[in-house]
Write a protein that holds these residues in place. Structure first.
Motif, mmCIF file in Angstrom:
data_model
loop_
_atom_site.group_PDB
_atom_site.id
_atom_site.type_symbol
_atom_site.label_atom_id
_atom_site.label_comp_id
_atom_site.label_asym_id
_atom_site.label_seq_id
_atom_site.Cartn_x
_atom_site.Cartn_y
_atom_site.Cartn_z
ATOM 1 N N THR A 235 4.331 12.979 -2.288
ATOM 2 C CA THR A 235 4.071 12.778 -0.856
ATOM 3 C C THR A 235 5.204 12.001 -0.215
ATOM 4 N N ASP B 152 3.036 12.482 5.198
ATOM 5 C CA ASP B 152 1.725 12.712 4.595
ATOM 6 C C ASP B 152 0.759 11.556 4.831
ATOM 7 N N TYR B 153 1.298 10.386 5.003
ATOM 8 C CA TYR B 153 0.481 9.201 5.268
ATOM 9 C C TYR B 153 1.331 8.177 6.020
ATOM 10 N N GLU C 95 0.814 -1.218 0.000
ATOM 11 C CA GLU C 95 0.000 0.000 0.000
ATOM 12 C C GLU C 95 0.845 1.265 0.000
ATOM 13 N N LEU D 162 -3.372 13.972 4.040
ATOM 14 C CA LEU D 162 -3.576 14.684 2.780
ATOM 15 C C LEU D 162 -4.992 15.235 2.713
ATOM 16 N N LYS E 6 -2.717 6.429 9.174
ATOM 17 C CA LYS E 6 -3.017 7.856 9.291
ATOM 18 C C LYS E 6 -2.929 8.484 7.911
ATOM 19 N N TRP E 7 -3.771 9.459 7.670
ATOM 20 C CA TRP E 7 -3.839 10.131 6.364
ATOM 21 C C TRP E 7 -3.864 11.630 6.611
ATOM 22 N N ILE F 295 -9.027 9.394 1.321
ATOM 23 C CA ILE F 295 -8.241 8.154 1.395
ATOM 24 C C ILE F 295 -8.650 7.261 0.228
ATOM 25 N N ILE G 18 0.378 4.098 -2.835
ATOM 26 C CA ILE G 18 0.065 5.497 -2.525
ATOM 27 C C ILE G 18 1.119 6.417 -3.135
ATOM 28 N N ILE H 284 -3.787 1.723 5.752
ATOM 29 C CA ILE H 284 -3.475 3.129 6.000
ATOM 30 C C ILE H 284 -3.827 3.430 7.449
ATOM 31 N N TYR I 248 0.397 9.398 -5.538
ATOM 32 C CA TYR I 248 0.759 10.740 -5.055
ATOM 33 C C TYR I 248 2.282 10.843 -4.973
#
Length: 100
Positions: free
Chosen positions: A14, A19-20, A3, A36, A33-34, A40, A7, A31, A11
């Motif tokens: 990032t 950022d994540y 993942e 952006l 924490k997000w 999500i 991501i 995921i 992106y």
């Protein structure tokens, strides 16, 4: 699927850990924490991005067995060090191995 790389593919500007955040609880990545402004991405969107990433980079996904072997190898590398009192031996946990 990785993942974090999916991501990053979606992106490219990032940063993981800023950022994540992606975590693996042993059952797969997710995921955690997000940070952006964009929503999500769904699992389906991430899967498509992962397959595009693999195709673009000429890679194939690793099997669960290969993944476990890589994790085990990394854990052994972190846990291994020379035995102080026995030259040319390695210590893993409570066991010393001779370097032949």
């Amino acid at each position: 699927m990785n993942e974090a790389l999916a991501i990053k593919y979606l992106y490219p500007n990032t940063e993981l850990g800023e950022d994540y955040f992606v975590r693996d609880d042993g059952k797969g990545q997710f995921i955690d924490k997000w940070a952006l402004d964009d929503p999500i991405p769904s699992d389906e969107v991430l899967e498509v991005a992962w397959n595009e990433y693999l195709a673009k980079n000429g890679e194939k996904p690793i099997s669960n067995v290969e993944r476990q072997l890589l994790l085990l190898g990394g854990q052994l590398a972190l846990a291994s060090f020379y035995c102080i009192d026995q030259p040319r031996t390695y210590h893993v946990g409570q066991i010393c191995f001779a370097d032949q």
